[in-house]
Design an enzyme around this catalytic site. Structure first.
Site, mmCIF file in Angstrom:
data_model
loop_
_atom_site.group_PDB
_atom_site.id
_atom_site.type_symbol
_atom_site.label_atom_id
_atom_site.label_comp_id
_atom_site.label_asym_id
_atom_site.label_seq_id
_atom_site.Cartn_x
_atom_site.Cartn_y
_atom_site.Cartn_z
ATOM 1 N N GLU A 140 -80.290 31.183 58.506
ATOM 2 C CA GLU A 140 -80.297 32.615 58.811
ATOM 3 C C GLU A 140 -80.805 32.933 60.210
ATOM 4 O O GLU A 140 -80.344 33.866 60.841
ATOM 5 C CB GLU A 140 -81.133 33.391 57.783
ATOM 6 C CG GLU A 140 -80.424 33.653 56.459
ATOM 7 C CD GLU A 140 -80.323 32.411 55.589
ATOM 8 O OE1 GLU A 140 -80.982 31.411 55.925
ATOM 9 O OE2 GLU A 140 -79.603 32.447 54.585
ATOM 10 N N HIS A 148 -83.558 37.769 45.082
ATOM 11 C CA HIS A 148 -82.157 38.096 45.354
ATOM 12 C C HIS A 148 -81.860 39.557 45.063
ATOM 13 O O HIS A 148 -80.728 39.904 44.775
ATOM 14 C CB HIS A 148 -81.221 37.218 44.507
ATOM 15 C CG HIS A 148 -81.231 35.769 44.867
ATOM 16 N ND1 HIS A 148 -82.259 34.934 44.532
ATOM 17 C CD2 HIS A 148 -80.345 35.021 45.563
ATOM 18 C CE1 HIS A 148 -82.010 33.705 44.982
ATOM 19 N NE2 HIS A 148 -80.847 33.736 45.611
#
Lengths: 388, 329, 323
Positions: free
Chosen positions: B63, B132
């Protein structure tokens, strides 16, 4: 027992899928793990594998049918096996129950002394309407002033039973002044009975003697003359309270209450102590007529220092009048009529009238009032001075 | 008037990406599994067939590098659209986004531009639990130099994404997982929804609900319930958090006098506080009949248990209950 | 290979001049700071001139660099305008970054300097992106990303090098190993001998050179840049060098000895290069002196320029955030 085949969920957000085609027919043998049918989710095609080996006993849905995930779409088992048709139990949202929203600790806000507690909207309304928020009583928690409280302060717009006549013009002024006077001045009243026999006789003579066209002298006119002569000697009844001071007027401007349909109006005879009886008669008549016609000027209804109000023509025997601000006293006079009186041991018929003086106790007390009435009675009962 | 076809939120995003990539060679996508797999939520499905692996560029699970590379490419004139698979993982990219992407222009005296878009799905409701399911838009909206967009409908998603890609600044485009399958009318042609412009999704007179993302359809559902009870709620969707359209919000608050801010992210430090402070500090303050209300996520991570997950964030019936309280306040 | 790496005399003198300029600039900056004329802090690269000049010498003018917090040298070697640099130091409106960036954030996009960076390793990932853009647009340009020994331990270092490797990006990662990450010696922070060995973990070449030997740095970079330009992908270079001054202005140098500092001062890259040029007859002692005094006066006039520049107006305080 037959094994149910359920519509599987492939993606986190997936709620349903469309049957594309069955790879196996009802009655066909399938192996565990073998692709059984093809379904489509969000335009992606996926194979559903058989969860068990056996015969496809039942295929419940046809191609193009949209089925929610976890619903039973078929059964696999041994030939002839019973299918316990369970009610399809699709995934439902958790049964909604009312969850009490955790109440945040409410701290009641005590009003800081002197500060008004009001909602922002109420403040704006008050400001726009020119309303003093401290006068509005609040109906919110702990007396919080809200919009509806401010709105309640404004004139109601709902129609009332009966006829609604707006208070305006002179009437409105009178209403405001009477309210102010009543609230501001502590009124005390004193009544005296006056023997008007002599005065009436003299008045009749005077009226006889007058010239053609000259107005008649009324009882009110005579009273005004009497009062005007006396007030210079009773200055606290010819005064106005100004804050911490009393203004003792030099002028003697006597107001004369006139009854009209629209209500009482009080034109003023300016400098009444300097007027002759004839002048007083004229002014009384003229002012009264113009009062009834609505033709008085503002100057003629202001500047008074004392008022005389005669309701005798209505048969009222006695009444208490409200002081005309900024004056400090008012004389209310009732009917003048024959009454039996004991005089020198004999019952005789005399013309009598009751006069009630109301004074502003901030300016004058009972003694002052009493002395004035005493003088008034004396003057009217021996009225030579008035007619000279 | 011809009926506008209905497509899903994810299809609308795909359409915007596709249209813009056809129009502008400088646009390319970077992210994990965005090629043949089509993206974790299927948003980029099929795009690799049209645009190829160079422009639909799959990355390793990095990321920091994804965000940093997007910034670097934008710095030298490309228009990258990076995808962070779950908003939770934006945390790994924060250094690049906050320290580099947001600040280069300013630090370099206005001589640099970073015209990149970072797309990421936020939100709970799929049972994916704490790592999540987060909504971290407040972190991003707090950073000068970034723009933050949260579309709630397919129409807004397409129009806002086209505007975002065309914007010369770094734009954080926050999607919602549960919104992906929802359908709505979306014109086929090229159109932009301007950044920084809110939208009244439902008119009402009794109270204002300022809602973002998934809370927009939930608030609309709540509004239907309330309408049956005689309470008419106005639902305002800011659509962009930074820059925030206060004009639309203030006009609504002035009209109704009561306002409730609804977002999924936990209430403490959430963006609702910013909205509340701006209302209280602005022209709408003196139209308030009741204190400003925030009805947002609880101050907990998202739990796994479905019922707990459900009630951790605002739902239509709980939004309606909160609105009823506001109406009575 | 010729001892002078195939460079023309002119070029060689230019490189010496650059190093001298950097050295003089850094000393001056040090002095200005001590005089209170520059605020904040600064990270001086005195002693590290060869890595800056040598590596950048291998680039074309339109190639890109990403610099570090210790980036004055990179900036000057990449062709920065001395006046604008000095003005930026003084926080003036007419500085490179309108006074908003300061020492640690100087950039000059017009000559491919994509900026110094306040975050250790801050340029590593962006370098991938910039290099990717060159590849996608077939510009033929290369990106040179400077970073230090400390940055090689950042997570993003690994993400970036891996990404550069899998995509064959035209990027050269140059580690200026001055052996200290602030106060921590590289022996304690890195488990392996040579940072360039990390390249093999990502599948591309790594090479370590003497960072104080300008021509060694130049040659290694030249080869790496050529490889990148030809589509051969990234290289990890490491120049072992040393900074004479502390990490920043607030560094009391408690973590190293005077002996060590002096040992490295003796390996002064500028002296060594100068010696070499004198030896090879490229440079005369007079020329050497004149270069020194010339850069000195350039710096003096830059200071004068900066002194005359305006401060930013408060009216503009919110400008420059958004395009």
């Amino acid at each position: 027992m037959a094994t149910p085949v359920i519509m599987p969920k492939f993606g986190m957000a997936q709620e349903e899928a469309t049957i594309v085609r069955w790879y196996k027919q009802e009655g066909e043998q399938v192996e565990r793990g073998e692709p059984l049918l093809e379904v489509m989710t969000d335009k992606v095609n996926m194979d559903v594998e058989a969860p068990a080996s056996g015969l496809l006993l039942k295929a419940k849905y046809s191609p193009d049918e949209v089925v929610p995930v976890t619903v039973i779409i078929g059964y696999i088992g041994e030939p002839g096996e019973e299918i316990e048709e369970e009610e399809p139990s699709p995934v439902t949202k958790p049964a909604p129950r009312v969850v009490p929203v955790p109440a945040t600790a409410q701290r009641t806000v005590k009003a800081v002394s002197g500060k008004v507690r009001a909602t922002p909207a109420a403040r704006r309304l008050a400001r726009e309407g020119g309303i003093d928020l401290s006068l509005v009583s609040g109906t919110g928690p702990d007396g919080l002033v809200r919009t509806e409280d401010v709105e309640a302060f404004l004139p109601p717009e709902a129609p009332v039973e009966g006829e609604l006549v707006p208070l305006k013009g002179v009437r409105k002024i009178i209403a405001q002044r009477m309210e102010t006077s009543w609230h501001a001045a502590p009124h005390i009243s004193f009544t005296v009975t006056i023997d008007m026999t002599q005065a009436e006789a003299r008045r009749a003579e005077w009226n006889e003697a007058r010239a053609e066209g000259e107005p008649r002298l009324s009882v009110t006119g005579l009273l005004i003359k009497a009062v005007a002569d006396l007030l210079p000697r009773h200055r606290y009844l010819n005064a106005s309270l100004r804050g911490e001071e009393v203004l003792l007027h030099r002028a003697v401007n006597v107001g004369m209450a006139v009854a009209r349909d629209e209500g009482l109006i009080v034109p003023v005879l300016k400098g009444a102590d300097g007027l002759t009886l004839g002048e007083i008669a004229f002014q009384c008549s003229d002012l009264a007529e113009r009062a009834r016609e609505g033709k008085l000027t503002p100057d003629e209804v202001t500047g008074g220092t004392f008022t005389v109000s005669n309701l005798g023509m209505f048969g009222v025997e006695q009444f208490t009048a409200i002081i005309n601000p900024p004056e400090s006293a008012i004389l209310a006079v009732g009917t003048l009529g024959p009454e039996p009186v004991v005089l020198s041991g004999k019952i005789v018929v005399r013309q009598r009238m009751r006069a009630t003086l109301s004074v502003d106790h901030r300016v004058a007390d009972g003694a002052l009032a009493g002395r004035f009435l005493q003088d008034l009675k004396k003057t009217l009962e021996a009225p030579e001075s008035l007619f000279s | 008037m011809p009926e506008v076809r209905e497509i899903s939120y994810s299809e609308a995003i795909r359409e915007a990406l596709t249209m813009e990539m056809r129009r502008d060679d400088r646009v390319f996508l970077m992210g994990e599994d965005i090629g043949v797999y089509g993206g974790a939520f299927g948003v980029t499905l099929g795009m690799i067939d049209e645009f190829g692996a160079e422009r639909i560029r799959e990355t390793p699970i990095s990321e920091g590098a994804i965000a940093g590379a997007a910034i670097g490419a934008a710095l030298v004139g490309m228009r990258p659209v990076a995808e962070i698979m779950f908003m939770d993982f934006v945390t790994i990219a924060m250094e690049q986004i906050v320290n580099q992407g947001a600040k280069l222009r300013y630090m370099f005296g206005g001589h640099a531009t970073v015209p990149m878009v970072l797309r990421t799905p936020a939100g709970s409701g799929t049972g994916a639990a704490a790592h999540h399911s987060q909504s971290l838009e407040a972190w991003l909206a707090h950073v000068p130099g970034l723009k933050v967009v949260m579309p709630s409908t397919p129409y807004d998603a397409k129009g806002l994404l086209l505007s975002s890609i065309r914007d010369p600044n770094p734009v954080m485009f926050v999607e919602h997982k549960l919104l992906y399958p929802r359908k709505g009318p979306v014109p086929e042609h090229d159109y932009e929804v301007p950044l920084g412009l809110g939208d009244v999704k439902r008119e009402g007179t009794d109270l204002t609900i300022v809602a973002t993302s998934i809370m927009v359809p939930r608030s609309l559902e709540a509004a239907e319930q309330l309408s049956a009870e005689g309470i008419e709620a106005e639902v305002v969707d800011p659509r962009t958090l930074r820059p925030l359209d206060m004009e639309t919000i203030e006009a609504s608050v002035k009209k109704t006098g009561r306002v409730m801010i609804v977002h999924e992210a936990p209430v403490t430090g959430g963006f609702g506080g910013e909205v509340a402070a701006r209302i209280a500090g602005g022209a709408a303050f003196e139209y308030l009949e009741a204190p400003i209300k925030r009805f947002c996520g609880l101050d907990t991570p998202i739990p796994y248990n479905r019922t707990l997950e459900y009630y951790t964030v605002p739902q239509p019936e709980t939004i309606a209950a909160a609105a009823r309280e506001l109406a009575a306040a | 290979m010729s001892p002078l790496a195939g460079l023309t005399d002119e070029r060689l003198l230019e490189l010496l001049r650059q190093m001298r300029l950097i050295r003089a600039f850094e000393w001056k900056a040090d002095q200005l700071y001590a005089e209170g004329k520059v605020h904040g802090t600064m990270h001086l690269s005195i002693g590290q001139e060869a890595t800056a000049v040598g590596a950048i010498a291998a680039l074309n003018p339109d190639d890109y660099i990403f610099s570090t917090h210790r980036g004055h040298g990179h900036c000057l070697a990449k062709g920065a305008d001395l006046n604008l640099m000095m003005a930026e130091f003084r926080g003036k409106e007419t500085g490179y970054c309108r006074g908003r960036g300061g020492s640690m954030h100087i950039a000059d996009l017009s000559c491919g300097n994509l900026g110094a960076n306040g975050v250790v390793g801050g340029g590593l990932a962006m370098a991938c992106g910039a290099a990717l853009a060159q590849k996608m647009q077939s510009t033929g340009k290369v990106v040179l990303c400077f970073f230090g020994d400390g940055a090689s331990n950042q997570g993003v270092f690994h993400e970036s090098l891996n990404l550069a490797a899998i995509w064959d990006l035209p990027v050269v990662y140059f580690c200026e190993n001055n052996q200290y990450g602030m106060s921590m010696h590289v022996r304690r922070s890195v488990a392996i001998e040579r940072i360039s060995d990390r390249a093999c973990a990502y599948g591309f070449p790594g090479k370590t050179v003497d960072g104080n030997d300008l021509l060694q740095v130049y040659e290694a970079t030249r080869d790496a840049v050529a490889r990148a330009r030809a589509g051969g992908g990234p290289t990890l270079l490491e120049g072992v060098t040393y900074r004479w001054k502390g990490h920043s202005k607030s560094d009391a140098d408690r973590y190293r000895t005077k002996e060590e500092i002096n040992e490295w001062k003796a390996k002064d890259p500028i002296k060594r290069f100068e010696q070499l040029l004198l030896q090879e007859g490229v440079l005369t002692p007079d020329q050497a002196k004149s270069i020194e005094s010339q850069v000195q006066s350039e710096i003096e006039s830059a200071i004068e320029f900066a002194d005359g520049c305006p401060e930013p107006s408060l009216d503009t305080i919110e400008e420059g955030v958004y395009a």
